[in-house]
Enzyme design. Structure first.
Site, PDB file in Angstrom:
ATOM      1  N   GLU A 102     -19.943  27.109 -29.259  1.00  0.00           N
ATOM      2  CA  GLU A 102     -19.394  28.212 -30.038  1.00  0.00           C
ATOM      3  C   GLU A 102     -20.372  28.767 -31.066  1.00  0.00           C
ATOM      4  O   GLU A 102     -20.104  29.803 -31.681  1.00  0.00           O
ATOM      5  CB  GLU A 102     -18.106  27.758 -30.734  1.00  0.00           C
ATOM      6  CG  GLU A 102     -16.976  27.517 -29.734  1.00  0.00           C
ATOM      7  CD  GLU A 102     -15.687  27.059 -30.389  1.00  0.00           C
ATOM      8  OE1 GLU A 102     -15.730  26.608 -31.547  1.00  0.00           O
ATOM      9  OE2 GLU A 102     -14.635  27.141 -29.730  1.00  0.00           O
ATOM     10  N   GLU A 162     -19.895   5.847 -20.605  1.00  0.00           N
ATOM     11  CA  GLU A 162     -20.188   5.598 -22.017  1.00  0.00           C
ATOM     12  C   GLU A 162     -20.966   4.295 -22.225  1.00  0.00           C
ATOM     13  O   GLU A 162     -21.537   4.069 -23.285  1.00  0.00           O
ATOM     14  CB  GLU A 162     -18.911   5.583 -22.853  1.00  0.00           C
ATOM     15  CG  GLU A 162     -18.055   4.353 -22.707  1.00  0.00           C
ATOM     16  CD  GLU A 162     -16.928   4.346 -23.738  1.00  0.00           C
ATOM     17  OE1 GLU A 162     -16.730   3.292 -24.353  1.00  0.00           O
ATOM     18  OE2 GLU A 162     -16.260   5.373 -23.922  1.00  0.00           O
TER      19      GLU A 162
END
Length: 306
Positions: free
Chosen positions: A85, A116
């Site tokens: 963004e 992960e």
């Protein structure tokens, strides 16, 4: 049992929500809202560390470096979201603020089991990006223990970059690897261990602060107006016009004309209107002022009155 994970507050069971399965819909909503109300206070308690991190990130970007987010699961998705963004909001190049998630882009939409824990992937990412002293790397992990994140931060630190940790547990494994560790303690989740809830909300709030305050310091904002936005669709084109009108007092028609001459760049259009200069002259001044519109407006007034 992993004694580290077992000792995390985010992994403990909330007494306040233990009977949520017996609640009406309205009661569940109220219960979650009360728990979420605690998040802002937890983030506020980390204000000094957040400010320290912002100053470090700003210094890196000012030197031409990058802000790089990396995480796994929800934490990784939030980093990618914040990074994605920044270009439309602040007009920065996409490479300036980057976000990565363990497991790659596929993990943005679905869980990729075991990613992960992949330390090699974290190390390879940092090496592949050629991270260096001008870069700020932010590792995001609610537990403060995701091996992918820890390995990436360890490698980034070895390469000389600024390292910042963001988690929701105090005294995490991040602390020994980071210049600053931000750890809002949100406590047990509404649903035990579901760190997409309060932990995710806290991480989103902190990431908002890191990127927004850094961009303000870089001159990407005039007052509280996002004047460096990239008008890439009808909504943003209309927003840019309204920003120019608000900042200058010009008419809609004058704002639209200035924006056209400024190639849709609201900041340049504002300077053109306030100074009375053409686009080329105003752009040269903006560049001299490192894109800081307030400084450019002041300089234009001084030049005009010389």
């Amino acid at each position: 049992m992993d004694t580290y994970l077992a000792g995390l507050s985010t992994e403990s069971v909330s007494e306040a929500t233990r009977d949520i399965d017996l609640c009406t819909t309205g009661e569940m909503v109220a219960l979650m809202n009360r728990q979420d109300a605690q998040v802002a206070q937890a983030v506020g308690a980390q204000s000094a560390r957040i400010a320290q991190a912002i100053d470090l990130i700003y210094a890196c970007l000012r030197r031409g470096g990058r802000l790089i987010y990396l995480g796994a699961g929800t934490s990784g998705r939030l980093g990618v979201l914040d990074a994605s963004e920044c270009p439309p909001t602040f007009g920065v190049e996409p490479e300036k603020v980057q976000g990565y998630i363990a497991g790659g882009d596929r993990a943005l939409r679905q869980a990729v089991e075991g990613c992960e824990d992949d330390e090699a992937e974290g190390e390879a990412l940092v090496d592949g990006l050629a991270v260096g002293p001008d870069d700020a790397v932010v590792g995001i992990t609610a537990s403060g223990s995701a091996p992918y994140v820890l390995a990436a931060l360890r490698r980034a630190r070895a390469r000389g970059s600024v390292t910042i940790g963001l988690c929701t547990n105090a005294h995490s494994l991040l602390e020994s690897l980071c210049d600053v560790t931000i750890a809002p303690e949100v406590g047990p989740e509404v649903i035990s261990g579901s760190t997409r809830l309060k932990s995710g909300t806290a991480q989103k709030m902190v990431l908002n602060m890191l990127s927004t305050c850094t961009m303000v310091k870089l001159g990407k904002v005039y007052g509280n107006l996002m004047v460096d936005l990239r008008a890439s669709n009808k909504k943003l084109i209309d927003r840019a016009r309204r920003l120019v009108v608000y900042a200058t007092g010009a008419s809609d028609a004058e704002a639209a004309q200035a924006l056209e001459a400024a190639r849709g760049h609201a900041k340049l259009a504002i300077l053109m209107i306030t100074s009375g200069w053409d686009a080329a002259r105003a752009e040269r001044l903006l560049n001299r002022c490192e894109g800081r519109l307030r400084d450019a407006i002041r300089a234009a007034k001084e030049e005009t009155h010389v």
